[in-house]
Write an enzyme that holds these catalytic residues in place. Structure first.
Site, PDB file in Angstrom:
ATOM      1  N   TYR A  69     -84.343 141.256  64.827  1.00  0.00           N
ATOM      2  CA  TYR A  69     -84.969 141.086  66.194  1.00  0.00           C
ATOM      3  C   TYR A  69     -86.397 142.007  66.514  1.00  0.00           C
ATOM      4  O   TYR A  69     -87.169 141.724  67.322  1.00  0.00           O
ATOM      5  CB  TYR A  69     -83.920 141.880  67.000  1.00  0.00           C
ATOM      6  CG  TYR A  69     -82.541 140.784  66.907  1.00  0.00           C
ATOM      7  CD1 TYR A  69     -82.628 139.864  67.686  1.00  0.00           C
ATOM      8  CD2 TYR A  69     -81.059 140.961  67.353  1.00  0.00           C
ATOM      9  CE1 TYR A  69     -82.399 138.352  67.873  1.00  0.00           C
ATOM     10  CE2 TYR A  69     -80.376 140.081  67.758  1.00  0.00           C
ATOM     11  CZ  TYR A  69     -80.735 138.872  67.538  1.00  0.00           C
ATOM     12  OH  TYR A  69     -79.304 138.285  67.158  1.00  0.00           O
TER      13      TYR A  69
ATOM     14  N   LYS B 202    -123.474 133.819  71.461  1.00  0.00           N
ATOM     15  CA  LYS B 202    -122.508 135.255  72.463  1.00  0.00           C
ATOM     16  C   LYS B 202    -122.323 136.087  71.576  1.00  0.00           C
ATOM     17  O   LYS B 202    -121.992 137.298  72.220  1.00  0.00           O
ATOM     18  CB  LYS B 202    -121.814 134.561  73.283  1.00  0.00           C
ATOM     19  CG  LYS B 202    -121.965 136.026  74.503  1.00  0.00           C
ATOM     20  CD  LYS B 202    -121.588 134.759  76.051  1.00  0.00           C
ATOM     21  CE  LYS B 202    -121.196 135.326  77.180  1.00  0.00           C
ATOM     22  NZ  LYS B 202    -120.256 135.506  78.638  1.00  0.00           N
TER      23      LYS B 202
ATOM     24  N   CYS C 187     -75.969 133.780  49.544  1.00  0.00           N
ATOM     25  CA  CYS C 187     -75.570 135.358  50.666  1.00  0.00           C
ATOM     26  C   CYS C 187     -74.486 135.466  51.233  1.00  0.00           C
ATOM     27  O   CYS C 187     -73.628 134.822  50.712  1.00  0.00           O
ATOM     28  CB  CYS C 187     -76.356 136.051  50.949  1.00  0.00           C
ATOM     29  SG  CYS C 187     -76.391 137.331  49.926  1.00  0.00           S
ATOM     30  N   LEU C 188     -74.481 135.710  52.207  1.00  0.00           N
ATOM     31  CA  LEU C 188     -73.407 136.024  53.282  1.00  0.00           C
ATOM     32  C   LEU C 188     -72.929 134.003  53.413  1.00  0.00           C
ATOM     33  O   LEU C 188     -71.328 134.049  53.562  1.00  0.00           O
ATOM     34  CB  LEU C 188     -73.609 136.408  54.807  1.00  0.00           C
ATOM     35  CG  LEU C 188     -72.335 136.888  55.191  1.00  0.00           C
ATOM     36  CD1 LEU C 188     -71.375 137.451  54.547  1.00  0.00           C
ATOM     37  CD2 LEU C 188     -72.344 137.040  57.210  1.00  0.00           C
TER      38      LEU C 188
ATOM     39  N   HIS D  87     -80.774 135.104  46.542  1.00  0.00           N
ATOM     40  CA  HIS D  87     -82.197 134.414  47.793  1.00  0.00           C
ATOM     41  C   HIS D  87     -82.900 133.435  47.184  1.00  0.00           C
ATOM     42  O   HIS D  87     -83.620 133.718  47.173  1.00  0.00           O
ATOM     43  CB  HIS D  87     -82.429 134.799  48.602  1.00  0.00           C
ATOM     44  CG  HIS D  87     -81.524 136.532  49.331  1.00  0.00           C
ATOM     45  ND1 HIS D  87     -81.306 136.283  50.842  1.00  0.00           N
ATOM     46  CD2 HIS D  87     -80.515 137.464  48.904  1.00  0.00           C
ATOM     47  CE1 HIS D  87     -80.422 136.855  51.688  1.00  0.00           C
ATOM     48  NE2 HIS D  87     -80.136 138.186  50.378  1.00  0.00           N
TER      49      HIS D  87
ATOM     50  N   GLU E 201     -84.273 131.499  48.617  1.00  0.00           N
ATOM     51  CA  GLU E 201     -85.748 130.591  49.465  1.00  0.00           C
ATOM     52  C   GLU E 201     -87.132 132.173  49.741  1.00  0.00           C
ATOM     53  O   GLU E 201     -87.801 131.490  50.065  1.00  0.00           O
ATOM     54  CB  GLU E 201     -85.404 131.042  50.779  1.00  0.00           C
ATOM     55  CG  GLU E 201     -84.466 132.977  51.496  1.00  0.00           C
ATOM     56  CD  GLU E 201     -83.150 133.426  51.271  1.00  0.00           C
ATOM     57  OE1 GLU E 201     -82.558 131.839  50.263  1.00  0.00           O
ATOM     58  OE2 GLU E 201     -82.719 134.057  51.623  1.00  0.00           O
TER      59      GLU E 201
HETATM   60  N1  GLN Z   1     -73.299 141.323  53.605  1.00  0.00           N
HETATM   61  C1  GLN Z   1     -73.381 140.448  52.613  1.00  0.00           C
HETATM   62  C2  GLN Z   1     -73.567 141.722  52.074  1.00  0.00           C
HETATM   63  O1  GLN Z   1     -74.294 142.358  51.530  1.00  0.00           O
HETATM   64  C3  GLN Z   1     -74.069 139.631  52.565  1.00  0.00           C
HETATM   65  C4  GLN Z   1     -75.994 139.948  52.376  1.00  0.00           C
HETATM   66  C5  GLN Z   1     -77.354 138.952  52.487  1.00  0.00           C
HETATM   67  O2  GLN Z   1     -76.611 137.487  53.190  1.00  0.00           O
HETATM   68  N2  GLN Z   1     -78.136 138.842  52.545  1.00  0.00           N
HETATM   69  O3  GLN Z   1     -73.172 141.415  49.724  1.00  0.00           O
END
Ligand code: GLN
Length: 537
Positions: free
Chosen positions: A57, A226, A384-385, A510, A512
């Site tokens: 955030y 200007k 990941c998560l 990841h 991405e």
């Molecule tokens: N919270 C999970 C972990 O630490 C996944 C982390 C994530 O999605 N970047 O393994």
């Protein structure tokens, strides 16, 4: 300082969010297209050592580099535009600067001197700016100063810039980004905020060479004259930066304004080659003229803040272009998903991506989304998560372990199918202590992921503490969820797939972070392709 390296400083005035990162990345792209090897660095004036401990955030996504640096999301733009990896040296915060200076003080390196903002903090800033030049591979280093000129916390950075302009006058220039607002009541664009902003810079001893003026309307000759007159810049150095349809238009808009040409002139550099942006133009052409479209659900807990998933949404754009498809992303709040509303919420989607994340908020909605994708055979991509949720969901509803969980959330689960890596258990510091950066992964031949990459040896970036618990591998595989990607050194499971599903891939890493305009990420490309197939079937 290496004689051959030139420095471009990018500062911002009037307001934040003017898009310094995109302007910097666009300029770098244009210079790169002319044959100059260019890198971009972001200096962030906050006191956190890095954004790794920041809530999304605050500053949006945390971008991870190959060398495991947790960095500002602008570095993602740099990589996506330039197709060149960045590193720890490309992002420096005030916290890191102070930490380095204080450590030197403790080691006695200042020989009894009083340690002060000037010269010690400013010297450290200058060293960090020149560090990239010392690598010897860059002709031009673009340094973006975070924050807005006039902020107390950016003062040491502006002072460091002032000193460098003085010490290396022929090798440094300053681009100042400002806002030229449109006042509807007056029916006019107003230049006063720009004039004030430049005055503020002048008070700090810095005369900008180029002004990049963000505006919603055309900056006509009168206005340019200007601004030039009041701000002591050449008329050709007043650059219009109009709101663009997509960030990927900005390099072409800047080329039309000849930003790169003015920069090279001021740096005393010639154009080594005619800029060729054909590949870029083709990308935009395809982006704006899709042949089909797909609806993808992105399930996460920060969906009200799109910047939290910046690299993922940009990867969708790249993968969409690769498939000549518009990717409509439906942002789905994981906290609001329940077994009761899942059908309604996810109806009509051609693919579902469950996003990365930390902690328990929204986890049950993510697990519901996985279940829906698995059972309804909708293409699924877990990152990941999101991958960990896929494993948990499979354990609960296929293996029949109702309390299966990750030990991140339920330490007392009798089936901890996701658990903490041994080496992580003793760590108590939160900053920079995860499994971070690039690791190798060996893919199972003929798996969906190996087919996507067209290779079985890959390297991908990580940012997590928890892992697939390999005590369960056999059980999962016997039931149809296959570990198709493994770290060749540690055996850690990096990719899982469901065999009997059109496209169900969970990645512990990841992907991405590595998708760029020039090289859209293979897993995203394959996921979107599967979504198109799903839609047409
Ligand atoms: N919270 C999970 C972990 O630490 C996944 C982390 C994530 O999605 N970047 O393994």
């Amino acid at each position: 300082m290496s004689n051959s390296t030139k420095y471009v400083f990018v500062t911002g005035g009037v307001t934040s969010s003017l898009g310094k990162g995109i302007i910097s990345a666009s300029l770098a792209k244009l210079l790169q297209a002319r044959g100059y090897s260019t890198t971009i660095q972001k200096l962030d004036p906050y006191i956190n050592i890095d954004p790794g401990t920041l809530n999304p955030y605050e500053h949006g996504e945390c971008f991870v580099t190959d060398d495991g640096a947790e960095t500002d999301l602008d570095l993602g733009h740099y990589e996506r535009f330039l197709n060149v990896p960045t590193s720890q040296a490309n992002n420096v915060t005030t916290g890191r600067i102070y930490q380095a200076v204080i450590e030197k003080e403790r080691r006695g390196e200042f020989l009894g001197k009083t340690v002060q903002v000037i010269p010690h903090i400013t010297d450290e800033i200058k060293d960090r700016i020149q560090l990239l030049a010392k690598k010897g591979t860059y002709d031009i280093v673009i340094t973006e100063i975070g924050g807005t000129v006039g902020d107390i916390e950016s003062l040491p950075y502006v002072e460091a810039v002032r000193q460098m302009l003085w010490e290396y006058e022929n090798d440094c220039i300053v681009i100042h980004l400002t806002l030229v607002p449109y006042l509807a009541a007056a029916g006019e664009l107003k230049t006063k905020p720009t004039q004030h902003s430049v005055k503020q810079l002048l008070e700090l001893g810095v005369q900008p060479d180029i002004l990049c003026c963000r505006t919603e309307h055309e900056l006509d000759l009168n206005l340019r004259q200007k601004i030039a007159k009041f701000c002591n810049v050449n008329i050709n150095a007043v650059i219009e930066s109009r709101d663009a349809e997509t960030i990927y238009d900005v390099p072409l808009l800047m080329q039309a304004e000849e930003l790169d040409k003015v920069v090279l002139e001021k740096l005393g550099l010639s154009s080594k080659s005619t800029p060729n942006l054909d590949i870029w133009k083709r990308f935009i052409e395809r982006l704006k003229n899709p042949k089909t479209e797909v609806n993808i659900g992105l399930v996460g807990k920060y969906v009200e803040l799109k910047d939290a998933y910046k690299s993922i949404s940009e990867s969708f754009i790249h993968a969409g272009v690769a498939n000549e498809a518009r990717v409509n992303v439906k942002w789905i709040h994981s906290e609001k998903l329940t077994a009761a509303n899942i059908e309604e919420e996810l109806a009509g989607l051609d693919g579902i991506l469950v996003a990365p994340g930390f902690g328990s908020r929204g986890i049950s909605g993510k697990i519901e989304a996985v279940r829906y994708a698995r059972e309804k055979k909708v293409p699924f991509f877990g990152i990941c998560l999101g991958m960990q949720c896929a494993v948990i969901e499979f354990a609960r509803h296929v293996l029949g372990y109702p309390d299966a969980h990750t030990t991140e959330i339920a330490e007392d689960s009798t089936h901890p199918v996701i658990s903490m890596m041994e080496e992580q258990k003793a760590i108590s510091n939160m900053g920079g202590t995860m499994r971070l950066g690039a690791f190798k992964c060996q893919l199972k031949p003929e798996s969906k992921s190996a087919l996507a990459y067209n290779s079985d040896r890959i390297t991908e970036r990580h940012r997590h503490r928890f892992e697939f618990n390999s005590a369960y591998t056999k059980e999962f595989e016997n039931a149809g969820m296959i570990a198709t990607g493994k770290n060749p050194e540690t055996g850690l499971i990096e990719v899982v797939e469901i065999e009997d599903h059109p496209w169900f891939v969970g990645a512990q890493f990841h992907p991405e972070y590595k998708s760029t305009v020039a090289t859209p990420h293979p897993l995203f490309v394959a996921f979107i392709k599967a979504a198109i197939t799903h839609k047409t079937n």
